[in-house]
Design a protein around this motif. Structure first.
Motif: not given
Length: 266
Positions: A89-107
């Motif tokens: 992907g390209r550029i984005t913003w992260h910050g307060e009020g945004q829910l971020v979820v990172y799955p660390i899973i083996k496919l």
């Protein structure tokens, strides 16, 4: 985004290599670089079978992150720091009020990146529809979860074009996923105005709060999102066609822009 082919696995089969329950780790508000380093360490451990599949739930202080396809013209004009990351992907913003979820899973093998992305999208669609954004769906050619311009948001301050509610950016190394998804809950949209978010300049960005006309907290959105994510990865939530529009792929646009830039310097 519609799949260019059928998925490798039946829709009702788990895409995970493990059948063990997902472990949820709440990181609170954490610096982006710190969270990225933590992800990388966990992914290395997961690839070595030293830990099981983990879902990280986090909120970041305001920051821009630039994926592999970011162009110079996408970059911010407000002086906020930019971290170059190893996701797509390209550029984005992260910050307060945004829910971020990172799955660390083996496919499961063979790894199906397209199906994984679509399952993440399906989880977001299910969650936001449950919360009340019933028209949320996909735009063919673009990742993430969108609300069509024909839907009138409850808050008149909401943008009026097709608008992105949930964003995706992933990396898969040794069969293990990193990065993930971001869902706008009650964040400001101010920071998006200083970049070409995800390389898209013909659509807008929105939040759950704007669409529903009430404050939607990260805690409220987290419950249905994590439930839907577990179901989607396991095959209990079947990927469906929620496409309502099509648009140019910003990734392909970026690749073409780079090709032209190289040609001009030859």
């Amino acid at each position: 985004m519609t799949a260019p082919r059928d998925p490798f696995f039946p829709a009702d089969r788990s895409i995970r290599a493990s059948g063990a329950p997902l472990e949820i780790r709440h990181l609170g508000r954490m610096d982006y670089q710190e969270a990225w380093d933590y992800q990388a360490a966990l992914a290395k451990q997961r690839a070595a079978e030293e830990v099981s599949d983990v879902i990280l739930v986090v909120e970041h202080p305001n920051i821009y992150t630039a994926g592999k396809r970011t162009l110079e013209s996408d970059m911010p004009d407000n002086g906020l720091p930019v971290i170059t990351v190893d996701r797509g992907g390209r550029i984005t913003w992260h910050g307060e009020g945004q829910l971020v979820v990172y799955p660390i899973i083996k496919l499961a093998e063979p790894v199906d990146v397209v199906d994984y992305v679509r399952r993440l999208e399906e989880a977001i669609i299910q969650a936001v529809r449950e919360l009340g954004v019933t028209t949320a769906g996909r735009v063919d050619g673009r990742s993430g979860v969108w609300v069509p311009h024909t839907t009138v948001a409850a808050d008149p301050a909401a943008p009026k074009r097709d608008r992105k509610l949930g964003a995706l950016g992933i990396r898969i190394t040794r069969g293990v996923t990193m990065h993930g998804l971001a869902l706008n809950c009650n964040n400001t949209l101010e920071y998006y105005g200083h970049i070409v978010a995800c390389g898209i300049d013909d659509a807008d960005v929105t939040t759950l709060s704007l669409e529903l006309g009430r404050d939607v907290t990260l805690e409220e959105a987290e419950v249905p999102l994590l439930r839907a994510l577990d179901d989607a990865l396991a095959g209990r939530l079947i990927v469906a066609d929620h496409t309502f529009a099509s648009a140019p792929d910003p990734g392909k646009q970026a690749a073409e822009a780079r090709r032209k830039a190289r040609a001009a310097h030859e």
